[in-house]
Design an enzyme around this catalytic site. Structure first.
Site, short mmCIF file in Angstrom:
data_model
loop_
_atom_site.label_atom_id
_atom_site.label_comp_id
_atom_site.label_asym_id
_atom_site.label_seq_id
_atom_site.Cartn_x
_atom_site.Cartn_y
_atom_site.Cartn_z
N GLU A 118 7.29 -11.54 7.64
CA GLU A 118 6.98 -12.22 6.37
C GLU A 118 6.05 -11.33 5.56
O GLU A 118 5.52 -10.34 6.07
CB GLU A 118 6.34 -13.57 6.64
N LYS A 120 2.86 -9.85 3.70
CA LYS A 120 1.40 -9.89 3.88
C LYS A 120 0.80 -10.05 2.49
O LYS A 120 0.81 -9.13 1.68
CB LYS A 120 0.90 -8.61 4.53
N ASP A 122 -1.71 -10.30 -0.49
CA ASP A 122 -2.98 -9.62 -0.77
C ASP A 122 -3.90 -10.59 -1.50
O ASP A 122 -4.15 -10.48 -2.69
CB ASP A 122 -2.71 -8.38 -1.63
N TYR A 227 -0.46 -19.98 -0.22
CA TYR A 227 0.73 -19.78 0.60
C TYR A 227 0.33 -19.89 2.07
O TYR A 227 -0.61 -19.21 2.50
CB TYR A 227 1.33 -18.38 0.35
N LYS A 294 5.52 -10.91 13.47
CA LYS A 294 4.98 -11.73 14.56
C LYS A 294 6.05 -11.97 15.61
O LYS A 294 7.22 -12.20 15.25
CB LYS A 294 4.51 -13.08 14.01
N LYS A 318 1.93 -1.95 6.85
CA LYS A 318 1.46 -1.81 5.47
C LYS A 318 2.41 -0.99 4.60
O LYS A 318 3.08 -0.09 5.07
CB LYS A 318 0.07 -1.13 5.46
N CYS A 412 -16.14 9.87 -34.57
CA CYS A 412 -14.74 9.59 -34.28
C CYS A 412 -14.02 10.90 -33.96
O CYS A 412 -14.08 11.85 -34.75
CB CYS A 412 -14.08 8.91 -35.48
N CYS A 415 -11.46 11.78 -36.94
CA CYS A 415 -11.81 12.12 -38.32
C CYS A 415 -13.26 12.57 -38.48
O CYS A 415 -13.68 12.94 -39.57
CB CYS A 415 -11.55 10.93 -39.24
N CYS A 430 -14.78 3.38 -35.43
CA CYS A 430 -14.78 4.35 -36.52
C CYS A 430 -14.72 3.55 -37.82
O CYS A 430 -13.80 2.76 -38.02
CB CYS A 430 -13.56 5.25 -36.38
N CYS A 435 -9.39 7.19 -41.80
CA CYS A 435 -9.21 7.86 -40.50
C CYS A 435 -7.72 7.82 -40.16
O CYS A 435 -7.11 6.75 -40.09
CB CYS A 435 -10.01 7.14 -39.42
S1 IVH Z 1 -1.17 -13.97 10.19
C1 IVH Z 1 -4.38 -13.34 13.76
N1 IVH Z 1 0.31 -13.70 8.09
O1 IVH Z 1 -4.11 -10.63 6.63
C2 IVH Z 1 -4.27 -13.21 12.32
N2 IVH Z 1 -1.95 -13.02 7.94
O2 IVH Z 1 -5.66 -8.79 8.75
C3 IVH Z 1 -3.06 -13.92 11.89
N3 IVH Z 1 -2.58 -12.18 5.75
O3 IVH Z 1 -7.08 -12.05 6.64
C4 IVH Z 1 -2.85 -13.74 10.47
N4 IVH Z 1 -0.62 -12.46 4.78
O4 IVH Z 1 -5.41 -13.66 5.74
C5 IVH Z 1 -0.91 -13.53 8.61
N5 IVH Z 1 1.77 -13.57 6.30
C6 IVH Z 1 0.56 -13.39 6.81
C7 IVH Z 1 -0.51 -12.86 6.07
C8 IVH Z 1 -1.75 -12.68 6.66
C9 IVH Z 1 -1.86 -12.05 4.63
C10 IVH Z 1 -4.00 -11.79 5.88
C11 IVH Z 1 -4.82 -12.79 6.64
C12 IVH Z 1 -5.88 -11.99 7.32
C13 IVH Z 1 -5.36 -10.60 7.24
C14 IVH Z 1 -5.21 -10.08 8.64
#
Ligand code: IVH
Length: 672
Positions: A118, A120, A122, A227, A294, A318, A412, A415, A430, A435
């Site tokens: 899924e 990650k 930010d 989310y 996971k 990442k 400026c 000019c 300016c 100008c």
């Molecule tokens: S699972 C055991 N799923 O990433 C930790 N974390 O370094 C299980 N994060 O601060 C986290 N998207 O808030 C999980 N789909 C996602 C995520 C996610 C962002 C963040 C999480 C945590 C950091 C982990």
């Protein structure tokens, strides 16, 4: 017998929560915003009359609570860990092999080797507590062991259900991220900059700053989303055996979850998902910095267990960073229409998130000083999606002493005029009317769509005309002969004739458009409209005094003084006389006192895509019926006219209790 107030309240709360769910979670609203608003108001009224029946999951509880003095903190029942990172495909493969080695001894090999991927997010990690299905508390991640209690702030997020759907175990902790969507972030930052407030460096900081408000009514005005990505502590919950099913449960319970949720059964497939999702990254409405992978089987995840600060069963793969370091080679100044001097960073070209960046904004002089950005510095540059690249900060540890402190120019660069920066203002300007850089921008504005709307006279053409000395001001446009244009690149005889004809045609316009086109500082379209309505003709406009201006609605001292200094400026006045000598005719303006109109005194904000009207058309309709159109929602807004894909304004209107109408209802108001 009519329904009891309690029953009515119950029905309304459930109905409104259902519609919030359709809107925020499924993005499939079934009723118009105006209808939602009507029901919301009805509920509000009943709750005021019968406070004893007010429910804790009522949508009216989402507007914010009295400010706190400080946040309390609380221990997490289960620590909130972080994740190990894989920076590339090889590291992801190594993770896969590691898990495989660990699980060799385990039975049910096939299920063990299903991974669930899924996005990650930010954003900012938070934990939501539900007791018997009811939202009771929210904690920040904090140090992973203890978090801050931010219940009231989280309650204002419409994407957080106040009551779970379908399940109601004695205790359940839903974990996930709070974030700002990219477009909401851009708009939010633009507004902050406009109001002289410090811009947030990125959506994550904006989300984190918004959650850290002691006054939750401020958080309520921020377009935050939650989310869900997992379950923490739980009691009496009948949870499934795989992460994939768990995510489905979270989704069914009423949460948004990652739009990427993919099960894979072998190593190659897993790497493919990682690489493919990186390509989709830009098109997502929010920022992601990778995928989280996971192990799908939750029992085996338990067997794998934890390391010190992170689990063995998951990894964050990442993406290439949206931030990169590069050298700041120089700082150039751009001169805008109002003469504003904007510093732009000239960078050693660098790939940021897949795009080469060689320029980035530095906002204004104060930002350079505040961040102590020096020429020659290694700086952090950030871009993501549609966000304009910006210099986030210098890496001062990499300095070698050769870096130079940037001295903001006092003249400026275009000019040579001495720039002015009035006390308390963030922007230096300016002041020279002639100008060339400023005039170029003024001509571009003059010809633009909402000003005189001259077809065929875009930025490129104007640049060429100015460069070739064919025009120096917008008055010169009306002196231009087709022969002067036809030889230019991209022009022939016919196109030259068309352009001069379009220019001539622009002399028939409305007074409001004309005033707006002049590019007077602080005079946007709405102010121009007010001025045109009040003055009625250009001669009267030219004689407006500061006192008279101040007596007009919505014109404060700042705007009034900008207008009088424009009107009192000899050179501007000469330019205007010159321009008018070409014989403009203005459509008659409706003066404010000319009889009652249906939308008299009402302020509208228009957002989203309307089925049959462009924004400009809708705006014209409002204005011709005596109403005003504003660009942002405030307490003074009477109606939000919302079409499809309405964004943060809609939320803002909902939280501010502004009446929301669709196109049909708008027509009804107008009696059409
Ligand atoms: S699972 C055991 N799923 O990433 C930790 N974390 O370094 C299980 N994060 O601060 C986290 N998207 O808030 C999980 N789909 C996602 C995520 C996610 C962002 C963040 C999480 C945590 C950091 C982990």
């Amino acid at each position: 017998m009519s329904e009891s107030p309690e029953k009515k309240i119950d029905t309304l709360v459930e109905d409104l929560n259902h519609h919030l769910y359709l809107y925020y979670i499924l993005s499939k609203p079934e009723i118009s915003d105006a209808e939602y608003d009507r029901r919301y108001k009805e509920l509000e009224k009943l709750e005021t009359e019968y406070p004893e029946f007010k429910r804790s999951d009522s949508p009216t509880t989402r507007v914010g609570a009295p400010p706190l003095d400080a946040f309390e903190s609380q221990e997490h029942r289960i620590p909130m860990l972080s994740l190990d990172n894989a920076m590339n495909a090889e590291e992801l493969e190594a993770f896969y092999d590691r898990v495989e080695r660990f699980l060799e001894k385990e039975a049910d090999y096939k299920e063990a080797f299903t991974f669930c991927s899924e996005y990650k997010f930010d954003g900012v990690a938070v934990s939501l507590h539900y007791e018997n299905g009811e939202f009771v508390r929210a904690l920040t991640r904090g140090d992973g062991m203890r978090g801050e209690v931010i219940t009231e702030n989280i309650k204002t997020l419409r994407s957080v259900p106040l009551r779970l759907k379908e399940i109601a175990p004695p205790f359940l902790e839903v974990r996930g991220e709070v974030l700002f969507r990219k477009d909401d972030f851009e708009e939010f930052n633009r507004k902050r900059a406009e109001q002289g407030e410090e811009a947030f460096a990125n959506p994550r900081n904006a989300a984190s700053g918004s959650l850290r408000q002691l006054d939750s009514s401020i958080t309520a005005k921020r377009p935050l989303y939650f989310y869900g990505y997992g379950i923490g502590a739980h009691e009496g919950a009948d949870l499934p055996g795989t992460h994939y099913e768990l995510m489905q449960l979270i989704s069914k319970a009423g949460f948004l979850v990652s739009p990427l949720l993919e099960k894979t059964h072998d190593k190659k497939e897993l790497v493919k998902v990682y690489q493919k999702s990186e390509q989709r990254r830009e098109s997502l409405p929010f920022e992601v910095d990778g995928v989280v992978i996971k192990l799908n089987d939750l029992r085996l995840s338990d067997v794998l267990g934890l390391k010190q600060r992170s689990p063995r069963y998951a990894i964050a793969a990442k993406f290439a960073a949206a931030e990169e370091n590069t050298r700041l080679l120089d700082i150039k100044i751009q001169v805008g229409r109002t003469g504003a001097l904007t510093p732009v960073a000239v960078l050693e070209p660098v790939q940021v998130g897949g795009v080469t960046v060689s320029r980035a904004t530095l906002h204004n002089e104060d930002e350079i000083t505040r961040k102590d950005i020096r020429i020659g510095d290694t700086v952090v540059v950030r871009r993501q999606g549609d966000v304009i690249p910006a210099v986030v900060a210098p890496v001062s540890s990499l300095r070698d002493g050769t870096e130079k402190v940037y001295i903001f120019p006092d003249t400026c660069p275009e000019c040579g005029s001495k720039v002015v920066r009035p006390e308390g203002e963030a922007v230096a300007r300016c002041p020279n009317l002639k100008c060339p850089a400023k005039m170029l921008q003024r001509i571009i504005h003059f010809a633009s769509r909402n000003a005189l709307d001259i077809e065929g006279l875009g930025t490129k053409v104007i640049q060429t005309l100015v460069e070739k000395d064919i025009i120096c001001s917008f008055a010169d446009l009306y002196r231009m002969k087709p022969e002067q244009i036809s030889g230019l690149e991209g022009f022939g005889e016919l196109s030259a004739k068309n352009l001069t004809e379009a220019i001539t045609a622009s002399k028939e316009t409305s007074l409001a458009r004309f005033i707006f086109a002049l590019g007077i500082r602080h005079v946007g379209e709405r102010t121009a409209k007010i001025l045109a309505q009040h003055a009625g003709n250009i001669e009267t406009f030219r004689t407006l005094s500061e006192d008279e201006l101040l007596s007009l609605r919505e014109i404060g001292p700042e705007i009034a003084s900008a207008i009088t200094s424009y009107l009192g400026d000899e050179e501007e006045s000469e330019l205007l006389t010159d321009l008018l000598s070409f014989g403009f005719t203005f459509e008659s303006e409706t003066s404010a006192g000319e009889g009652e109109k249906v939308l008299d005194g009402l302020t509208f904000v228009i957002t989203g895509t309307l089925p049959d009207l462009s924004r400009n058309e809708a705006k014209d309709l409002v204005e011709s019926a005596g109403g005003r159109v504003s660009s942002s929602v405030s307490k003074k807004t009477d109606y939000l006219l919302a079409g499809e894909n309405a964004g943060s304004k809609l939320e803002k209107a909902q939280s501010a209790g502004v009446k929301i109408i669709d196109q049909g209802e708008f027509y009804e108001l107008l009696g059409l």
